[in-house]
Design a protein around this motif. Structure first.
Motif, PDB file in Angstrom:
ATOM      1  N   HIS A   1     -47.442  -2.123 -14.678  1.00 48.46           N
ATOM      2  CA  HIS A   1     -48.119  -3.142 -15.470  1.00 48.46           C
ATOM      3  C   HIS A   1     -47.198  -3.702 -16.547  1.00 48.46           C
ATOM      4  O   HIS A   1     -46.191  -3.103 -16.928  1.00 48.46           O
ATOM      5  CB  HIS A   1     -49.358  -2.528 -16.134  1.00 48.46           C
ATOM      6  CG  HIS A   1     -49.048  -1.280 -16.919  1.00 48.46           C
ATOM      7  ND1 HIS A   1     -48.564  -1.294 -18.208  1.00 48.46           N
ATOM      8  CD2 HIS A   1     -49.145   0.034 -16.568  1.00 48.46           C
ATOM      9  CE1 HIS A   1     -48.391  -0.058 -18.629  1.00 48.46           C
ATOM     10  NE2 HIS A   1     -48.719   0.779 -17.654  1.00 48.46           N
ATOM     11  N   ARG A   2     -47.559  -4.863 -17.049  1.00 49.89           N
ATOM     12  CA  ARG A   2     -46.856  -5.447 -18.173  1.00 49.89           C
ATOM     13  C   ARG A   2     -47.107  -4.607 -19.428  1.00 49.89           C
ATOM     14  O   ARG A   2     -48.222  -4.142 -19.662  1.00 49.89           O
ATOM     15  CB  ARG A   2     -47.333  -6.880 -18.427  1.00 49.89           C
ATOM     16  CG  ARG A   2     -46.799  -7.892 -17.437  1.00 49.89           C
ATOM     17  CD  ARG A   2     -45.340  -8.217 -17.711  1.00 49.89           C
ATOM     18  NE  ARG A   2     -44.816  -9.263 -16.836  1.00 49.89           N
ATOM     19  CZ  ARG A   2     -43.552  -9.638 -16.831  1.00 49.89           C
ATOM     20  NH1 ARG A   2     -42.686  -9.054 -17.637  1.00 49.89           N
ATOM     21  NH2 ARG A   2     -43.147 -10.592 -16.018  1.00 49.89           N
ATOM     22  N   SER A   3     -46.049  -4.436 -20.211  1.00 53.62           N
ATOM     23  CA  SER A   3     -46.163  -3.708 -21.465  1.00 53.62           C
ATOM     24  C   SER A   3     -45.291  -4.428 -22.488  1.00 53.62           C
ATOM     25  O   SER A   3     -44.113  -4.101 -22.663  1.00 53.62           O
ATOM     26  CB  SER A   3     -45.723  -2.254 -21.288  1.00 53.62           C
ATOM     27  OG  SER A   3     -45.868  -1.529 -22.497  1.00 53.62           O
ATOM     28  N   GLY A   4     -45.845  -5.433 -23.113  1.00 57.20           N
ATOM     29  CA  GLY A   4     -45.056  -6.266 -24.006  1.00 57.20           C
ATOM     30  C   GLY A   4     -44.072  -7.100 -23.209  1.00 57.20           C
ATOM     31  O   GLY A   4     -44.426  -7.766 -22.238  1.00 57.20           O
ATOM     32  N   ALA A   5     -42.809  -7.031 -23.600  1.00 57.23           N
ATOM     33  CA  ALA A   5     -41.776  -7.814 -22.915  1.00 57.23           C
ATOM     34  C   ALA A   5     -41.213  -7.112 -21.694  1.00 57.23           C
ATOM     35  O   ALA A   5     -40.368  -7.669 -20.993  1.00 57.23           O
ATOM     36  CB  ALA A   5     -40.644  -8.128 -23.904  1.00 57.23           C
TER      37      ALA A   5
ATOM     38  N   GLY B   1     -42.887   9.095 -22.546  1.00 58.33           N
ATOM     39  CA  GLY B   1     -43.932   8.760 -21.593  1.00 58.33           C
ATOM     40  C   GLY B   1     -43.700   9.307 -20.204  1.00 58.33           C
ATOM     41  O   GLY B   1     -44.490   9.041 -19.295  1.00 58.33           O
ATOM     42  N   VAL B   2     -42.636  10.086 -20.017  1.00 61.09           N
ATOM     43  CA  VAL B   2     -42.342  10.702 -18.718  1.00 61.09           C
ATOM     44  C   VAL B   2     -42.336  12.218 -18.888  1.00 61.09           C
ATOM     45  O   VAL B   2     -41.645  12.756 -19.759  1.00 61.09           O
ATOM     46  CB  VAL B   2     -40.974  10.246 -18.164  1.00 61.09           C
ATOM     47  CG1 VAL B   2     -40.684  10.948 -16.835  1.00 61.09           C
ATOM     48  CG2 VAL B   2     -40.941   8.740 -17.991  1.00 61.09           C
TER      49      VAL B   2
ATOM     50  N   GLU C   1     -46.950   7.801 -18.807  1.00 70.89           N
ATOM     51  CA  GLU C   1     -47.847   7.143 -19.756  1.00 70.89           C
ATOM     52  C   GLU C   1     -47.102   5.984 -20.400  1.00 70.89           C
ATOM     53  O   GLU C   1     -46.302   6.162 -21.312  1.00 70.89           O
ATOM     54  CB  GLU C   1     -48.326   8.129 -20.821  1.00 70.89           C
ATOM     55  CG  GLU C   1     -49.333   7.540 -21.804  1.00 70.89           C
ATOM     56  CD  GLU C   1     -50.611   7.062 -21.121  1.00 70.89           C
ATOM     57  OE1 GLU C   1     -51.071   5.942 -21.455  1.00 70.89           O
ATOM     58  OE2 GLU C   1     -51.123   7.783 -20.240  1.00 70.89           O
ATOM     59  N   ASP C   2     -47.320   4.796 -19.869  1.00 70.92           N
ATOM     60  CA  ASP C   2     -46.608   3.592 -20.313  1.00 70.92           C
ATOM     61  C   ASP C   2     -45.098   3.850 -20.341  1.00 70.92           C
ATOM     62  O   ASP C   2     -44.399   3.459 -21.280  1.00 70.92           O
ATOM     63  CB  ASP C   2     -47.105   3.144 -21.685  1.00 70.92           C
ATOM     64  CG  ASP C   2     -46.638   1.730 -22.029  1.00 70.92           C
ATOM     65  OD1 ASP C   2     -46.309   0.966 -21.092  1.00 70.92           O
ATOM     66  OD2 ASP C   2     -46.573   1.402 -23.228  1.00 70.92           O
ATOM     67  N   ALA C   3     -44.614   4.498 -19.298  1.00 74.74           N
ATOM     68  CA  ALA C   3     -43.176   4.792 -19.203  1.00 74.74           C
ATOM     69  C   ALA C   3     -42.402   3.489 -19.011  1.00 74.74           C
ATOM     70  O   ALA C   3     -42.836   2.611 -18.262  1.00 74.74           O
ATOM     71  CB  ALA C   3     -42.906   5.734 -18.049  1.00 74.74           C
ATOM     72  N   PRO C   4     -41.250   3.347 -19.664  1.00 75.65           N
ATOM     73  CA  PRO C   4     -40.508   2.085 -19.596  1.00 75.65           C
ATOM     74  C   PRO C   4     -39.763   1.918 -18.276  1.00 75.65           C
ATOM     75  O   PRO C   4     -38.953   2.758 -17.887  1.00 75.65           O
ATOM     76  CB  PRO C   4     -39.523   2.202 -20.763  1.00 75.65           C
ATOM     77  CG  PRO C   4     -39.309   3.682 -20.922  1.00 75.65           C
ATOM     78  CD  PRO C   4     -40.615   4.330 -20.569  1.00 75.65           C
ATOM     79  N   ALA C   5     -40.042   0.827 -17.582  1.00 78.64           N
ATOM     80  CA  ALA C   5     -39.346   0.532 -16.333  1.00 78.64           C
ATOM     81  C   ALA C   5     -38.077  -0.258 -16.617  1.00 78.64           C
ATOM     82  O   ALA C   5     -37.996  -1.010 -17.584  1.00 78.64           O
ATOM     83  CB  ALA C   5     -40.254  -0.252 -15.395  1.00 78.64           C
ATOM     84  N   ILE C   6     -37.085  -0.084 -15.750  1.00 76.77           N
ATOM     85  CA  ILE C   6     -35.818  -0.802 -15.867  1.00 76.77           C
ATOM     86  C   ILE C   6     -35.855  -2.019 -14.953  1.00 76.77           C
ATOM     87  O   ILE C   6     -35.993  -1.894 -13.734  1.00 76.77           O
ATOM     88  CB  ILE C   6     -34.627   0.104 -15.493  1.00 76.77           C
ATOM     89  CG1 ILE C   6     -34.655   1.397 -16.320  1.00 76.77           C
ATOM     90  CG2 ILE C   6     -33.313  -0.648 -15.669  1.00 76.77           C
ATOM     91  CD1 ILE C   6     -34.561   1.185 -17.819  1.00 76.77           C
TER      92      ILE C   6
END
Length: 416
Positions: A149-153, A195-196, A218-223
């Motif tokens: 999902h989108r999470s900010g930018a 979040g991981v 939990e809202d883990a940042p994707a690259i």
């Protein structure tokens, strides 16, 4: 007469390529170190962080990266041959690296661009990738509850994954989930990012050291941007199954080597035995020879299957017409299904009958000889072979193409 050791055994057949021996020479000292601690790790359930570190230091994970891009440029037959050698040392390790090599395979054959360049550089540097695909929650077959999902930018990842083999040892985790429009897609997240959480809770009786546990996001940042799974390498199912075949081959070779050493050094015999020592007993020698023959046959099948996956890779990078490429992928899937069905039986037999050459003392936990059967049985339970026999039969009789994704999940409730 000099006696061969498992590490020096040369009767497994012709190497997969002319350059294989030179390539293998880079890694065999590492394999020897891995082998030396395998039984101790098994007895204490000591996860192989150190052994994975040795492979990472040697950049074993860069095998498929082209030489011009900083890797070793191994062919797929070379890769599966080396994975069999690693599995002979410790079968937990190639399975722990299975998702890594799947991500590497997809990346190496992908179109030129920013995404490919970024991940090729990480692969060449020796970074390791885990995988998080399967779920055991309420998701129905063919769907994922995990959301991308989108999470900010940026893009984020939220959900729970099971059987995340190798992720506990990885720098990055390749995750499949459901996108914002309901599509099946994938992202890569840093394994140590906020979040991981990767949990070592795998409790199977075999392949106990693969860290095939749970991963929580939990809202883990994707690259970067998500990559739809439909755009990933189409021969992926055949590739992942081929890793299992290589691992099973290594298990059979390890069983063959250990039973030969045990008989060679065994002094106890039976009053009704056919020889003064086990090493002179023709019935015992027959068992040892049978185990070696089973391992040899497994290796031959593994090599043949590897050629089918290599052809599928070449079809992808050559950008063949869709119909031609699809036919090659179908052939690879059928070949791997046939190979799995037969090879699995060979290796399970090897892990069982080796005890016929030894006494009851061979069942002592300290020897861990049972690990060969347990590990083979565990791997054989992935993508169950009974379904593969049916798929092959349906193709042979009715021309029905094989499914190209093997997914698990809950059976949908029937409608009222």
């Amino acid at each position: 007469m000099s006696q061969p050791d498992a590490a020096d055994w040369t009767a497994w057949g012709t190497p997969p390529s002319p350059r294989y021996e030179a390539l293998a020479a880079r890694f065999r000292p590492v394999f020897a170190r891995v082998r030396a601690g395998a039984v101790a790790r098994e007895r204490s359930r000591d996860l192989p962080h150190e052994a994975i570190g040795w492979l990472k230091e040697a950049r074993f994970g860069a095998l498929r990266v082209p030489e011009a891009e900083g890797g070793f440029g191994a062919s797929l037959p070379d890769l599966f041959g080396l994975l069999a050698e690693l599995a002979e040392a410790d079968s937990n390790l190639p399975q722990a690296l299975r998702n890594h090599f799947g991500f590497a395979e997809d990346t190496v054959g992908s179109p030129a661009g920013e995404r490919r360049t970024h991940w090729i550089e990480r692969l060449a540097a020796g970074d390791l990738f885990g995988g998080a695909w399967s779920e055991t929650g309420a998701a129905a077959v063919g769907t994922f509850a995990t959301r991308i999902h989108r999470s900010g930018a940026r893009w984020g990842l939220t959900g729970k994954k099971d059987y995340t083999t190798g992720s506990l040892f990885a720098d990055w985790i390749d995750v499949v989930g459901t996108g914002e429009s309901g599509e099946e897609t994938s992202v890569v997240v840093p394994a140590k990012a906020p979040g991981v959480e990767v949990i070592d809770d795998w409790d199977g009786f075999g392949q106990r050291l693969t860290a095939s546990g749970t991963a929580l996001f939990e809202d883990a940042p994707a690259i970067g941007e998500p990559l739809p799974t439909a755009k990933r390498f189409p021969y992926g199912p055949a590739f992942f199954q081929a890793v299992h075949l290589a691992t099973l081959t290594g298990i059979a070779r390890a069983a063959a080597g250990e039973v030969a050493r045990a008989v060679r050094t065994r002094n106890r015999t039976y009053s009704h035995a056919a020889g003064a020592r086990p090493s002179a007993d023709p019935q015992v020698l027959q068992v040892v020879g049978r185990v070696h023959g089973l391992a040899y046959a497994a290796g031959a099948i593994n090599g043949q299957a590897a050629q089918a996956v290599q052809r599928a890779y070449e079809a992808r990078v050559a950008a063949l017409p869709e119909a031609e490429s699809h036919a090659i992928n179908v052939a690879a899937e059928i070949e791997l299904a046939q190979a799995q069905s037969v090879l699995t039986g060979l290796v399970l037999e090897a892990g069982t009958i080796l005890f016929d050459a030894l006494g009851a003392s061979a069942t002592r936990r300290g020897l861990a000889l049972d690990r060969h059967w347990r590990n083979a049985r565990t791997i054989a339970s992935h993508n169950p072979r009974i379904f593969k026999d049916r798929v092959v039969g349906d193709y042979a009789v009715n021309g029905t193409e094989p499914p190209f994704q093997w997914k698990i999940g809950r059976v949908p409730e029937p409608r009222a």
